[in-house]
Design a protein around this motif. Structure first.
Motif, PDB file in Angstrom:
ATOM      1  N   SER A 133      27.354 -23.655  12.627  1.00  0.00           N
ATOM      2  CA  SER A 133      26.784 -24.747  11.825  1.00  0.00           C
ATOM      3  C   SER A 133      26.328 -25.921  12.686  1.00  0.00           C
ATOM      4  CB  SER A 133      27.834 -25.246  10.819  1.00  0.00           C
ATOM      5  OG  SER A 133      28.959 -25.772  11.496  1.00  0.00           O
ATOM      6  N   ARG A 134      26.210 -25.704  13.991  1.00  0.00           N
ATOM      7  CA  ARG A 134      25.929 -26.813  14.899  1.00  0.00           C
ATOM      8  C   ARG A 134      24.556 -27.433  14.674  1.00  0.00           C
ATOM      9  NH1 ARG A 134      26.676 -26.938  21.495  1.00  0.00           N
ATOM     10  NH2 ARG A 134      26.985 -29.180  21.626  1.00  0.00           N
ATOM     11  N   SER A 135      23.528 -26.631  14.396  1.00  0.00           N
ATOM     12  CA  SER A 135      22.187 -27.184  14.213  1.00  0.00           C
ATOM     13  C   SER A 135      22.124 -28.091  12.989  1.00  0.00           C
ATOM     14  CB  SER A 135      21.154 -26.057  14.088  1.00  0.00           C
ATOM     15  OG  SER A 135      21.473 -25.212  12.989  1.00  0.00           O
ATOM     16  N   LEU A 136      22.797 -27.674  11.898  1.00  0.00           N
ATOM     17  CA  LEU A 136      22.850 -28.516  10.696  1.00  0.00           C
ATOM     18  C   LEU A 136      23.617 -29.797  10.976  1.00  0.00           C
ATOM     19  CD1 LEU A 136      22.288 -28.936   7.698  1.00  0.00           C
ATOM     20  CD2 LEU A 136      24.390 -27.648   7.202  1.00  0.00           C
ATOM     21  N   TRP A 137      24.693 -29.656  11.734  1.00  0.00           N
ATOM     22  CA  TRP A 137      25.517 -30.828  12.059  1.00  0.00           C
ATOM     23  C   TRP A 137      24.731 -31.848  12.872  1.00  0.00           C
ATOM     24  CZ3 TRP A 137      28.550 -34.637  11.945  1.00  0.00           C
ATOM     25  CH2 TRP A 137      28.964 -35.297  13.099  1.00  0.00           C
ATOM     26  N   GLN A 138      23.871 -31.394  13.776  1.00  0.00           N
ATOM     27  CA  GLN A 138      23.121 -32.319  14.618  1.00  0.00           C
ATOM     28  C   GLN A 138      22.295 -33.286  13.773  1.00  0.00           C
ATOM     29  OE1 GLN A 138      23.279 -32.774  17.937  1.00  0.00           O
ATOM     30  NE2 GLN A 138      24.906 -31.266  18.008  1.00  0.00           N
ATOM     31  N   GLU A 139      21.700 -32.782  12.691  1.00  0.00           N
ATOM     32  CA  GLU A 139      20.912 -33.650  11.814  1.00  0.00           C
ATOM     33  C   GLU A 139      21.792 -34.697  11.159  1.00  0.00           C
ATOM     34  OE1 GLU A 139      18.093 -33.316   7.829  1.00  0.00           O
ATOM     35  OE2 GLU A 139      18.475 -31.528   9.054  1.00  0.00           O
ATOM     36  N   ASN A 140      22.944 -34.273  10.647  1.00  0.00           N
ATOM     37  CA  ASN A 140      23.880 -35.212  10.026  1.00  0.00           C
ATOM     38  C   ASN A 140      24.416 -36.215  11.044  1.00  0.00           C
ATOM     39  OD1 ASN A 140      23.596 -33.879   7.589  1.00  0.00           O
ATOM     40  ND2 ASN A 140      25.357 -32.534   7.955  1.00  0.00           N
ATOM     41  N   LYS A 141      24.636 -35.713  12.250  1.00  0.00           N
ATOM     42  CA  LYS A 141      25.179 -36.557  13.316  1.00  0.00           C
ATOM     43  C   LYS A 141      24.242 -37.725  13.618  1.00  0.00           C
ATOM     44  CE  LYS A 141      25.841 -36.318  18.337  1.00  0.00           C
ATOM     45  NZ  LYS A 141      25.948 -35.409  19.505  1.00  0.00           N
ATOM     46  N   TYR A 142      22.983 -37.439  13.778  1.00  0.00           N
ATOM     47  CA  TYR A 142      22.046 -38.494  14.138  1.00  0.00           C
ATOM     48  C   TYR A 142      21.853 -39.485  13.002  1.00  0.00           C
ATOM     49  CZ  TYR A 142      21.127 -35.722  18.277  1.00  0.00           C
ATOM     50  OH  TYR A 142      21.273 -35.040  19.457  1.00  0.00           O
ATOM     51  N   THR A 143      21.930 -39.019  11.765  1.00  0.00           N
ATOM     52  CA  THR A 143      21.849 -39.922  10.616  1.00  0.00           C
ATOM     53  C   THR A 143      23.040 -40.879  10.620  1.00  0.00           C
ATOM     54  OG1 THR A 143      20.689 -38.281   9.286  1.00  0.00           O
ATOM     55  CG2 THR A 143      21.791 -40.074   8.097  1.00  0.00           C
ATOM     56  N   LEU A 144      24.239 -40.319  10.860  1.00  0.00           N
ATOM     57  CA  LEU A 144      25.450 -41.133  10.907  1.00  0.00           C
ATOM     58  C   LEU A 144      25.397 -42.106  12.083  1.00  0.00           C
ATOM     59  CD1 LEU A 144      28.276 -41.830   9.912  1.00  0.00           C
ATOM     60  CD2 LEU A 144      29.163 -39.856  11.183  1.00  0.00           C
ATOM     61  N   GLN A 145      24.933 -41.617  13.225  1.00  0.00           N
ATOM     62  CA  GLN A 145      24.864 -42.462  14.416  1.00  0.00           C
ATOM     63  C   GLN A 145      23.925 -43.646  14.189  1.00  0.00           C
ATOM     64  OE1 GLN A 145      24.608 -40.437  18.173  1.00  0.00           O
ATOM     65  NE2 GLN A 145      23.426 -42.080  19.126  1.00  0.00           N
ATOM     66  N   GLU A 146      22.791 -43.396  13.563  1.00  0.00           N
ATOM     67  CA  GLU A 146      21.843 -44.481  13.292  1.00  0.00           C
ATOM     68  C   GLU A 146      22.446 -45.522  12.353  1.00  0.00           C
ATOM     69  OE1 GLU A 146      18.307 -42.702  11.803  1.00  0.00           O
ATOM     70  OE2 GLU A 146      17.664 -41.908  13.756  1.00  0.00           O
ATOM     71  N   ALA A 147      23.193 -45.050  11.337  1.00  0.00           N
ATOM     72  CA  ALA A 147      23.814 -45.978  10.390  1.00  0.00           C
ATOM     73  C   ALA A 147      24.861 -46.844  11.091  1.00  0.00           C
ATOM     74  CB  ALA A 147      24.448 -45.198   9.239  1.00  0.00           C
ATOM     75  N   ILE A 148      25.663 -46.230  11.960  1.00  0.00           N
ATOM     76  CA  ILE A 148      26.692 -46.976  12.680  1.00  0.00           C
ATOM     77  C   ILE A 148      26.064 -47.966  13.650  1.00  0.00           C
ATOM     78  CG2 ILE A 148      28.581 -46.753  14.351  1.00  0.00           C
ATOM     79  CD1 ILE A 148      29.256 -44.070  13.011  1.00  0.00           C
ATOM     80  N   GLN A 149      25.016 -47.553  14.329  1.00  0.00           N
ATOM     81  CA  GLN A 149      24.332 -48.453  15.261  1.00  0.00           C
ATOM     82  C   GLN A 149      23.719 -49.639  14.525  1.00  0.00           C
ATOM     83  OE1 GLN A 149      21.818 -45.453  17.083  1.00  0.00           O
ATOM     84  NE2 GLN A 149      22.923 -45.628  19.035  1.00  0.00           N
ATOM     85  N   SER A 150      23.215 -49.401  13.321  1.00  0.00           N
ATOM     86  CA  SER A 150      22.652 -50.487  12.518  1.00  0.00           C
ATOM     87  C   SER A 150      23.736 -51.490  12.134  1.00  0.00           C
ATOM     88  CB  SER A 150      21.985 -49.916  11.264  1.00  0.00           C
ATOM     89  OG  SER A 150      21.508 -50.952  10.427  1.00  0.00           O
ATOM     90  N   ASP A 151      24.918 -50.978  11.720  1.00  0.00           N
ATOM     91  CA  ASP A 151      26.040 -51.856  11.378  1.00  0.00           C
ATOM     92  C   ASP A 151      26.489 -52.656  12.593  1.00  0.00           C
ATOM     93  OD1 ASP A 151      26.033 -50.997   8.789  1.00  0.00           O
ATOM     94  OD2 ASP A 151      27.733 -49.630   9.000  1.00  0.00           O
ATOM     95  N   ALA A 152      26.546 -51.989  13.757  1.00  0.00           N
ATOM     96  CA  ALA A 152      26.970 -52.664  14.978  1.00  0.00           C
ATOM     97  C   ALA A 152      26.016 -53.802  15.329  1.00  0.00           C
ATOM     98  CB  ALA A 152      27.054 -51.663  16.127  1.00  0.00           C
ATOM     99  N   LYS A 153      24.724 -53.565  15.135  1.00  0.00           N
ATOM    100  CA  LYS A 153      23.735 -54.600  15.430  1.00  0.00           C
ATOM    101  C   LYS A 153      23.902 -55.798  14.497  1.00  0.00           C
ATOM    102  CE  LYS A 153      18.743 -55.292  16.027  1.00  0.00           C
ATOM    103  NZ  LYS A 153      17.400 -54.643  15.975  1.00  0.00           N
ATOM    104  N   THR A 154      24.159 -55.524  13.220  1.00  0.00           N
ATOM    105  CA  THR A 154      24.375 -56.595  12.244  1.00  0.00           C
ATOM    106  C   THR A 154      25.595 -57.437  12.609  1.00  0.00           C
ATOM    107  OG1 THR A 154      23.381 -55.277  10.475  1.00  0.00           O
ATOM    108  CG2 THR A 154      24.819 -57.099   9.815  1.00  0.00           C
ATOM    109  N   LEU A 155      26.649 -56.773  13.090  1.00  0.00           N
ATOM    110  CA  LEU A 155      27.897 -57.451  13.444  1.00  0.00           C
ATOM    111  C   LEU A 155      27.904 -57.956  14.884  1.00  0.00           C
ATOM    112  CD1 LEU A 155      30.312 -54.874  11.755  1.00  0.00           C
ATOM    113  CD2 LEU A 155      29.898 -57.222  10.968  1.00  0.00           C
ATOM    114  N   THR A 156      26.814 -57.724  15.607  1.00  0.00           N
ATOM    115  CA  THR A 156      26.689 -58.061  17.032  1.00  0.00           C
ATOM    116  C   THR A 156      27.836 -57.481  17.858  1.00  0.00           C
ATOM    117  OG1 THR A 156      27.790 -60.231  16.817  1.00  0.00           O
ATOM    118  CG2 THR A 156      25.382 -60.165  16.533  1.00  0.00           C
ATOM    119  N   LEU A 157      28.136 -56.205  17.601  1.00  0.00           N
ATOM    120  CA  LEU A 157      29.164 -55.509  18.361  1.00  0.00           C
ATOM    121  C   LEU A 157      28.521 -54.698  19.477  1.00  0.00           C
ATOM    122  CD1 LEU A 157      31.560 -54.107  15.585  1.00  0.00           C
ATOM    123  CD2 LEU A 157      31.844 -56.170  16.967  1.00  0.00           C
TER     124      LEU A 157
END
Length: 255
Positions: A47-71
């Protein structure tokens, strides 16, 4: 000096909120966060190929939150499924945090991580039900395990400023002869020099884990328990992990 905090982004992804990390570590002037994905190391290959898509979506969301919080946040993407990669990376962190924790998350510990990861981790570890609830009492176990001494020093390195005015309870296991008596004296002196007000509670070796949880039951909530390798007994016992949640107890430990 910058403190480096390491954490899994997908362990309890549905409940992960960076504001909890921002809150718990707000006392640190210099800090950086490094997230990793457990599924990169433990997920099924099919299931790794499917996971990669979910992974990048999650990573982008976390990076967006980090930017908002200036972390200051980066991601650990080693490009290999070798479980040891996480252990090696942990040696360059000051603390590994696993949070938030609910009943389902507790059931998946430690199996969700690579085999023997917690026994081999190169940094101290914090299991915390809710990062936004600051510790009200700090309980320190002294059972002559030098890993417990390392855990306390690591805790002070990260939380010393925040913990200086908290209630401190030191649990001292009845010493044997000779060197244990001397070591206990040194440890008690160190704790009393570090904190202005320390309560000392002697406990027996027999039934040690039950006595630890009896103390957690009467401690101010939420509390944090600092210990050495005894933590693995709790980590591998589902009933004890459920008691942790009931008592709003966090666990800070070193190997």
């Amino acid at each position: 000096m910058t403190k480096h905090i390491f954490f899994p982004a997908d362990f309890n992804a549905s409940s992960l909120e960076l504001k909890g990390y921002n809150s718990l570590f707000s006392h640190l002037d210099m800090k950086s966060f490094c997230a990793f994905f457990l599924n990169d190391f433990t997920g099924p290959e099919a299931s790794r190929s499917l996971w990669q898509e979910n992974k990048y979506t999650l990573q982008e969301a976390i990076q967006s939150d980090a930017k908002t919080l200036t972390l200051d946040l980066t991601f650990f993407n080693p490009g290999t499924r070798l479980p040891k990669a996480l252990v090696h990376q942990s040696r360059f962190a000051d603390l590994l945090v696993v949070s938030p924790l609910d009943a389902e998350a507790m059931r998946r510990l430690p199996a969700a991580f690579p085999e023997k990861f917690f026994e081999q981790s190169g940094c101290s570890m914090l299991l915390c039900p809710n990062l936004e609830k600051v510790f009200e009492e700090i309980v320190v176990l002294f059972d002559y395990d030098l890993a417990g001494v390392a855990a306390l020093k690591s805790f002070l390195n990260i939380f010393g400023r925040m913990a200086s005015h908290k209630q401190i309870t030191l649990l001292t296991v009845t010493p044997g002869e000779g060197t244990e008596i001397t070591l206990e004296k040194y440890f008690v002196n160190f704790v009393q020099r570090t904190f202005p007000n320390v309560g000392i509670t002697p406990i027996r070796r027999a039934g040690l884990i039950d006595l630890i949880f009896a103390q957690a039951k009467i401690a101010k909530r939420p509390s944090v328990m600092i210990m050495g390798r005894q933590a693995h007994t709790i980590l591998n016992d589902q009933a004890l992990k459920e008691r942790m949640l009931e008592l709003e107890m966090s666990l800070f430990f070193s190997n």
